[in-house]
Write a protein that holds these residues in place. Structure first.
Motif, PDB file in Angstrom:
ATOM      1  N   ARG A  75     -10.085   2.395  -5.406  1.00 46.96           N
ATOM      2  CA  ARG A  75      -9.449   3.048  -6.554  1.00 46.96           C
ATOM      3  C   ARG A  75      -8.382   2.182  -7.219  1.00 46.96           C
ATOM      4  O   ARG A  75      -7.977   2.453  -8.347  1.00 46.96           O
ATOM      5  CB  ARG A  75      -8.849   4.388  -6.133  1.00 46.96           C
ATOM      6  CG  ARG A  75      -7.711   4.304  -5.138  1.00 46.96           C
ATOM      7  CD  ARG A  75      -7.247   5.694  -4.727  1.00 46.96           C
ATOM      8  NE  ARG A  75      -6.108   5.688  -3.823  1.00 46.96           N
ATOM      9  CZ  ARG A  75      -6.205   5.640  -2.500  1.00 46.96           C
ATOM     10  NH1 ARG A  75      -7.403   5.567  -1.931  1.00 46.96           N
ATOM     11  NH2 ARG A  75      -5.120   5.658  -1.747  1.00 46.96           N
ATOM     12  N   PHE A  76      -7.917   1.146  -6.546  1.00 49.72           N
ATOM     13  CA  PHE A  76      -6.890   0.289  -7.123  1.00 49.72           C
ATOM     14  C   PHE A  76      -7.471  -0.895  -7.888  1.00 49.72           C
ATOM     15  O   PHE A  76      -6.725  -1.698  -8.432  1.00 49.72           O
ATOM     16  CB  PHE A  76      -5.933  -0.223  -6.037  1.00 49.72           C
ATOM     17  CG  PHE A  76      -5.119   0.868  -5.390  1.00 49.72           C
ATOM     18  CD1 PHE A  76      -4.650   1.943  -6.125  1.00 49.72           C
ATOM     19  CD2 PHE A  76      -4.836   0.816  -4.040  1.00 49.72           C
ATOM     20  CE1 PHE A  76      -3.907   2.953  -5.521  1.00 49.72           C
ATOM     21  CE2 PHE A  76      -4.091   1.817  -3.425  1.00 49.72           C
ATOM     22  CZ  PHE A  76      -3.631   2.889  -4.175  1.00 49.72           C
ATOM     23  N   GLU A 105       0.637   6.504  -7.181  1.00 49.46           N
ATOM     24  CA  GLU A 105      -0.682   6.513  -7.817  1.00 49.46           C
ATOM     25  C   GLU A 105      -1.013   7.825  -8.524  1.00 49.46           C
ATOM     26  O   GLU A 105      -1.853   7.839  -9.449  1.00 49.46           O
ATOM     27  CB  GLU A 105      -1.767   6.186  -6.797  1.00 49.46           C
ATOM     28  CG  GLU A 105      -1.950   7.206  -5.705  1.00 49.46           C
ATOM     29  CD  GLU A 105      -3.155   6.878  -4.822  1.00 49.46           C
ATOM     30  OE1 GLU A 105      -4.182   6.422  -5.366  1.00 49.46           O
ATOM     31  OE2 GLU A 105      -3.065   7.069  -3.608  1.00 49.46           O
ATOM     32  N   GLU A 106      -0.390   8.939  -8.131  1.00 50.31           N
ATOM     33  CA  GLU A 106      -0.671  10.195  -8.823  1.00 50.31           C
ATOM     34  C   GLU A 106      -0.108  10.211 -10.234  1.00 50.31           C
ATOM     35  O   GLU A 106      -0.603  10.934 -11.097  1.00 50.31           O
ATOM     36  CB  GLU A 106      -0.118  11.371  -8.022  1.00 50.31           C
ATOM     37  CG  GLU A 106      -0.860  11.620  -6.713  1.00 50.31           C
ATOM     38  CD  GLU A 106      -0.386  12.879  -6.024  1.00 50.31           C
ATOM     39  OE1 GLU A 106       0.475  13.586  -6.600  1.00 50.31           O
ATOM     40  OE2 GLU A 106      -0.859  13.158  -4.901  1.00 50.31           O
ATOM     41  N   ARG A 117       3.659   3.097   6.145  1.00 45.57           N
ATOM     42  CA  ARG A 117       2.644   4.090   5.797  1.00 45.57           C
ATOM     43  C   ARG A 117       3.155   5.502   6.073  1.00 45.57           C
ATOM     44  O   ARG A 117       3.942   5.727   6.986  1.00 45.57           O
ATOM     45  CB  ARG A 117       1.375   3.809   6.600  1.00 45.57           C
ATOM     46  CG  ARG A 117       0.633   2.562   6.132  1.00 45.57           C
ATOM     47  CD  ARG A 117      -0.356   2.085   7.172  1.00 45.57           C
ATOM     48  NE  ARG A 117       0.321   1.408   8.283  1.00 45.57           N
ATOM     49  CZ  ARG A 117      -0.295   0.974   9.368  1.00 45.57           C
ATOM     50  NH1 ARG A 117      -1.586   1.168   9.516  1.00 45.57           N
ATOM     51  NH2 ARG A 117       0.392   0.364  10.328  1.00 45.57           N
ATOM     52  N   SER A 118       2.702   6.449   5.258  1.00 46.66           N
ATOM     53  CA  SER A 118       3.232   7.816   5.310  1.00 46.66           C
ATOM     54  C   SER A 118       3.049   8.458   6.684  1.00 46.66           C
ATOM     55  O   SER A 118       3.846   9.319   7.082  1.00 46.66           O
ATOM     56  CB  SER A 118       2.559   8.677   4.237  1.00 46.66           C
ATOM     57  OG  SER A 118       1.152   8.698   4.418  1.00 46.66           O
ATOM     58  N   LEU A 169       0.827  -1.210   0.000  1.00 41.80           N
ATOM     59  CA  LEU A 169       0.000   0.000   0.000  1.00 41.80           C
ATOM     60  C   LEU A 169       0.863   1.262   0.000  1.00 41.80           C
ATOM     61  O   LEU A 169       0.523   2.251  -0.664  1.00 41.80           O
ATOM     62  CB  LEU A 169      -0.926  -0.006   1.216  1.00 41.80           C
ATOM     63  CG  LEU A 169      -2.181  -0.870   1.104  1.00 41.80           C
ATOM     64  CD1 LEU A 169      -2.838  -1.031   2.478  1.00 41.80           C
ATOM     65  CD2 LEU A 169      -3.169  -0.273   0.111  1.00 41.80           C
ATOM     66  N   ALA A 170       1.968   1.234   0.735  1.00 39.07           N
ATOM     67  CA  ALA A 170       2.861   2.394   0.764  1.00 39.07           C
ATOM     68  C   ALA A 170       3.429   2.678  -0.628  1.00 39.07           C
ATOM     69  O   ALA A 170       3.510   3.842  -1.051  1.00 39.07           O
ATOM     70  CB  ALA A 170       3.994   2.160   1.761  1.00 39.07           C
ATOM     71  N   GLU A 214       9.808   3.248  -0.058  1.00 41.61           N
ATOM     72  CA  GLU A 214       8.829   3.274  -1.151  1.00 41.61           C
ATOM     73  C   GLU A 214       9.342   4.053  -2.352  1.00 41.61           C
ATOM     74  O   GLU A 214       9.080   3.699  -3.509  1.00 41.61           O
ATOM     75  CB  GLU A 214       7.487   3.835  -0.661  1.00 41.61           C
ATOM     76  CG  GLU A 214       7.460   5.302  -0.329  1.00 41.61           C
ATOM     77  CD  GLU A 214       8.152   5.636   0.991  1.00 41.61           C
ATOM     78  OE1 GLU A 214       8.456   6.829   1.193  1.00 41.61           O
ATOM     79  OE2 GLU A 214       8.393   4.730   1.804  1.00 41.61           O
ATOM     80  N   GLU A 231       0.544   4.067  -2.900  1.00 41.16           N
ATOM     81  CA  GLU A 231       0.221   5.459  -2.609  1.00 41.16           C
ATOM     82  C   GLU A 231       1.329   6.410  -3.048  1.00 41.16           C
ATOM     83  O   GLU A 231       1.072   7.578  -3.354  1.00 41.16           O
ATOM     84  CB  GLU A 231      -0.070   5.615  -1.121  1.00 41.16           C
ATOM     85  CG  GLU A 231      -1.377   4.927  -0.717  1.00 41.16           C
ATOM     86  CD  GLU A 231      -1.581   4.838   0.778  1.00 41.16           C
ATOM     87  OE1 GLU A 231      -0.648   5.243   1.526  1.00 41.16           O
ATOM     88  OE2 GLU A 231      -2.641   4.357   1.209  1.00 41.16           O
TER      89      GLU A 231
END
Length: 358
Positions: free
Chosen positions: A48-49, A26-27, A161-162, A19-20, A346, A23
């Motif tokens: 969204r994935f 993804e932009e 994670r961020s 997930l990290a 990441e 994310e």
């Protein structure tokens, strides 16, 4: 434009690093995800994935059972190949586990490069068997480098994670006061043995002035039996970054994901490896942290044995006012955690994926 397929399934140790990465990119990139039905990804992977679930499993057993599992693997590989073709995937990223095998095989079938990330010091079975067929194998801990035949691993660390990478406030529900804060992370798997060890030590620590937050996990039958104003027991918290950043000491299992979170939060730790972990990989993870001076290992023991209590009291002695001699061991452990941490894992993995896709 790079089109990324992520194959990650099962436990948080597989899902959170994936997930990290998702994310982080993804932009710029369209991201698709393959997982397994009825596993944690069906709850954690955002819509969204575009999560697609395929039937994948292990390769344990013999005889007809093994043949049926091989057939299941082939069918899962065909399903993943269909996802790759339909979405014009440029590169595949996987974090191991059951879904990794069909993802790696399908990527090879389609001629698509694949990056496999192994977070543990002792690689999982899929990593050991199929790492040689991946374009790149990335590892979270340096001890894994010599345990993946046929590949030359790249050390990136394990993504977190961020929210772990920016300062977070101490949760308002944490007991107030000036006593040292001890955070216990039992985890959702294999937590009962650790929780019983902790509950045997907590009364003495509370009496000496500690504040204790105990995250028990879902499978704990004894939650709520201890009552004290400086003790909070919860099955789960989504404010773990704030807890770890402000903790004086943590007691935790030694899963690779938890270890990465402790490292980026520079939280001194007592690690209690889960004794039934596959290949005893948590023992190896804990040994890696201890080699940096970042953690002390206490092996799981019966609640009436004193090893955990003695260790915690020794580490907290200065902060509890029980000793004024020498340097604070927690300060040295923070330095070790800081040396162990990889805060841009990441980004490193995204760069590897972009290079391969190009």
């Amino acid at each position: 434009m790079t089109r990324l397929l992520i194959a990650a399934s099962g436990t948080g140790g597989h899902l959170f690093p994936a997930l990290a990465v998702a994310e982080a990119v993804e932009e710029q990139w369209p991201v698709r995800w393959v997982g397994v039905p009825d596993r944690l990804e069906t709850r954690l992977v955002p819509e969204r994935f575009g999560l697609v679930c395929v039937n994948a499993g292990g390769l344990q057993g013999r005889g007809i059972t093994k043949l049926l599992q091989l057939l299941r693997l082939l069918l899962a590989s065909i399903s993943v190949r269909r996802v790759i073709r339909r979405n014009a995937i440029d590169v595949v990223f996987t974090t191991g586990g059951y879904i990794a095998a069909p993802a790696i095989l399908a990527a090879r079938w389609c001629g698509v490069p694949v990056v496999l990330h192994e977070s543990n010091a002792i690689p999982g079975r899929v990593t050991r068997l199929l790492g040689r067929f991946c374009s790149t194998v990335a590892i979270g801990l340096p001890a894994a480098a010599k345990r993946i035949p046929g590949s030359q691993p790249v050390l990136t660390g394990t993504p977190v994670r961020s929210s772990f990478l920016v300062p977070q406030p101490l949760p308002s529900w944490v007991p107030s006061g000036e006593g040292p804060l001890l955070v216990v992370m039992g985890g959702s798997q294999g937590a009962v043995g650790l929780n019983r060890m902790v509950r045997a030590t907590v009364p003495a620590l509370l009496q000496q002035g500690c504040r204790v937050v105990h995250l028990t996990g879902d499978n704990d039958p004894d939650i709520g039996q201890l009552q004290h104003p400086n003790l909070v027991e919860r099955r789960f918290s989504d404010e773990i970054p704030g807890l770890l950043q402000h903790a004086d000491l943590a007691i935790s299992r030694a899963g690779a994901g938890s270890l990465s979170e402790l490292a980026v939060c520079v939280t001194p730790s007592v690690l209690v490896p889960f004794p039934q972990a596959a290949d005893r990989h948590q023992d190896a993870n804990a040994a890696c942290a201890a080699s940096f001076g970042a953690a002390v290992i206490v092996h799981q023991h019966e609640p009436d044995q004193p090893a955990l209590l003695n260790t915690v009291q020794r580490l907290l002695a200065i902060r509890l006012g029980k000793s004024d001699a020498g340097s604070d061991p927690l300060t040295q452990m923070r330095e070790g955690m800081d040396a162990l941490a990889e805060r841009d894992a990441e980004s490193q993995l995204a760069a590897l994926l972009q290079t391969l896709a190009a």
